[in-house]
Write an enzyme that holds these catalytic residues in place. Structure first.
Site, PDB file in Angstrom:
ATOM      1  N   CYS A 146      10.634  -7.119  -5.236  1.00 56.62           N
ATOM      2  CA  CYS A 146       9.206  -7.318  -5.485  1.00 56.62           C
ATOM      3  C   CYS A 146       8.538  -6.143  -6.189  1.00 56.62           C
ATOM      4  O   CYS A 146       7.363  -6.233  -6.539  1.00 56.62           O
ATOM      5  CB  CYS A 146       8.491  -7.601  -4.163  1.00 56.62           C
ATOM      6  N   LYS A 169      -2.934 -11.487  -5.430  1.00 58.86           N
ATOM      7  CA  LYS A 169      -2.027 -12.475  -4.825  1.00 58.86           C
ATOM      8  C   LYS A 169      -2.816 -13.533  -4.067  1.00 58.86           C
ATOM      9  O   LYS A 169      -2.314 -14.631  -3.821  1.00 58.86           O
ATOM     10  CB  LYS A 169      -1.033 -11.783  -3.899  1.00 58.86           C
ATOM     11  N   PHE A 206      11.109  -5.865  -0.258  1.00 52.41           N
ATOM     12  CA  PHE A 206      12.189  -5.882   0.724  1.00 52.41           C
ATOM     13  C   PHE A 206      13.262  -4.869   0.309  1.00 52.41           C
ATOM     14  O   PHE A 206      13.564  -4.699  -0.868  1.00 52.41           O
ATOM     15  CB  PHE A 206      12.800  -7.279   0.813  1.00 52.41           C
ATOM     16  N   HIS A 262      -0.816  -4.225  -3.257  1.00 50.49           N
ATOM     17  CA  HIS A 262       0.262  -5.211  -3.130  1.00 50.49           C
ATOM     18  C   HIS A 262      -0.281  -6.428  -2.396  1.00 50.49           C
ATOM     19  O   HIS A 262      -0.049  -7.550  -2.814  1.00 50.49           O
ATOM     20  CB  HIS A 262       1.441  -4.597  -2.390  1.00 50.49           C
ATOM     21  N   GLU A 300      -0.058  -0.767   3.903  1.00 51.50           N
ATOM     22  CA  GLU A 300      -0.772  -0.331   2.706  1.00 51.50           C
ATOM     23  C   GLU A 300      -2.037   0.429   3.036  1.00 51.50           C
ATOM     24  O   GLU A 300      -2.353   1.449   2.412  1.00 51.50           O
ATOM     25  CB  GLU A 300      -1.165  -1.549   1.862  1.00 51.50           C
ATOM     26  N   HIS A 305       2.482 -14.913  -4.765  1.00 50.51           N
ATOM     27  CA  HIS A 305       3.427 -13.796  -4.885  1.00 50.51           C
ATOM     28  C   HIS A 305       4.638 -14.280  -5.674  1.00 50.51           C
ATOM     29  O   HIS A 305       5.499 -14.971  -5.152  1.00 50.51           O
ATOM     30  CB  HIS A 305       3.839 -13.336  -3.485  1.00 50.51           C
TER      31      HIS A 305
END
Length: 425
Positions: A173, A345, A409, A313, A324, A350
């Site tokens: 990502c 997003k 991830f 994000h 975050e 996403h």
């Protein structure tokens, strides 16, 4: 990751976007500033057996976008997005026919590559998974292209007539930021004067939905898909899968000046880190993301107080949004409470490796238009996410410096700094 090479600097002179809600940069920006969402029930396959049955799909007409029937048969949806976005970026930059091929390179990011085509081909060559068929006539003649992600970079290079450095970046990502950082390096170290760079993913497929269902990372708000993605909201329950692409023409600043190019923004710094901790877990203090932000700002020669906007994000998972928030406080200090922050997003989902490139496009356009896009569906802020997350309505304000962040991830954490042209000393 990025270091200055003499006086060379990297600017953006072209943008191309394929995103949920519309194809093209203008449609993309209009949707974001309107605060509209493109999430809906999945239509590309029967998702009734899955826990999460919603996504931000693109109504993509390949023929209307100028692709031939042969290209449509040959290219996976991910490559189709990348090529269409690249065409727009090249046309926007006005660079076609003006650059030297051996001084032009390509860098493309993707998390999953040709997932939809591989999913389809597996069903064909395995008789829906029951037995392997040895007759090669069952398989697509383009199966190898689907299997090898570098084929997408090759197609973009052929389109751009780029004979310089070409590569693929796949860091999950964070791919969309990392690919821009690597492309910047090619220009800064003198290996290229122009880089066509960005990311593409089209992973709304049964195998991808099943992967995220298994770890309950996606939203199960199936009865209300338009409000399902709600970053930083106390009622959030996971992210909404998306798809899309954003491609850029990056140039060495003097090269762009000599040809009289329009300059949108400067890419001033980037950095990445890994938490070496967990495939899916995040440390609550946000240390590694904070380190990436600080390192990118050091490379850009900026202080926390210089930041006018942070593109988060903002995936709408419980742990990521808390992580975050901690990272912003750690890296920006007291300025974290003053700077506007938002997650797009909430509107376009996403799209895995592509999303950070789409977010970078939003950052460049925020600088261009002096508008901060909102975080849609933010009505009940999580008390642990106590910063200014720009709820629901876009905000007009001077935007000279933007920090965009990504978390993936595997513990990957990345940051990119975008500035107004000529703003830095």
């Amino acid at each position: 990751m990025t270091a200055a090479f003499g006086s060379r600097r990297v600017v953006v002179t072209g943008i191309g976007v394929v995103a949920p809600g519309g194809v093209g940069t203008k449609q993309f920006w209009q949707m974001l500033t309107d605060g509209r969402t493109a999430t809906r029930a999945i239509t590309s396959f029967d998702a009734s057996r899955f826990r999460s049955r919603i996504a931000a799909e693109i109504d993509f007409d390949a023929v209307a976008c100028g692709l031939s029937q042969r290209q449509i048969r040959k290219w996976d949806r991910t490559t189709q997005f990348a090529v269409v976005a690249t065409r727009e970026a090249l046309e926007d930059s006005g660079i076609l026919g003006e650059s030297v091929p051996e001084r032009t390179g390509v860098m493309v990011g993707t998390a999953c590559g040709a997932t939809t085509s591989l999913d389809r081909e597996y069903a064909i060559v395995s008789d829906e998974g029951s037995t392997w068929l040895v007759d090669e006539s069952h398989a697509s003649p383009y199966l190898y292209d689907y299997y090898v992600p570098s084929s997408m970079a090759a197609e973009v290079a052929w389109l751009a007539d780029a004979q310089g450095p070409v590569g693929i970046v796949s860091t999950g990502c964070t791919s969309g930021i990392d690919v821009l950082g690597h492309a910047m390096d090619q220009i800064l170290d003198g290996s290229a004067d122009v880089m066509v760079a960005g990311a593409s993913d089209a992973s709304i497929s049964p195998i991808t939905v099943a992967c995220f269902d298994a770890i309950k990372a996606t939203s199960a708000r199936n009865d209300d898909p338009t409000t399902a993605s709600r970053p930083f909201d106390a009622t959030r329950d996971g992210f909404v899968l998306g798809e899309g692409a954003a491609m850029f023409v990056l140039e060495e600043a003097e090269h762009a000046r000599r040809r009289g190019a329009r300059v949108y923004a400067e890419l001033a710094g980037s950095a990445n880190r890994c938490n070496a901790y967990s495939m899916t877990g995040l440390r609550p203090d946000g240390l590694e993301m904070a380190d990436a932000i600080s390192a990118a700002m050091v490379r850009a020669r900026l202080d926390p107080a210089d930041v006018d906007y942070v593109n988060a994000h903002g995936s709408a998972t419980k742990q990521n949004d808390r992580h975050e928030t901690g990272a912003f406080k750690r890296s920006l200090g007291h300025h974290a409470y003053r700077v506007p922050i938002s997650s797009i997003k909430s509107m376009i989902g996403h799209s895995l490796g592509a999303i950070c490139a789409l977010e970078a496009a939003a950052c460049v356009l925020a600088v261009e238009h002096s508008v901060v896009p909102p975080t849609a569906n933010l009505h009940n802020p999580d008390p642990e996410c106590d910063l200014d997350y720009v709820p629901n309505i876009a905000r007009e304000l001077p935007v000279n410096t933007v920090v965009s962040v990504a978390s993936g991830f595997g513990g990957f954490q990345s940051a990119l700094v975008v500035t107004k042209p000529g703003w830095r000393a």
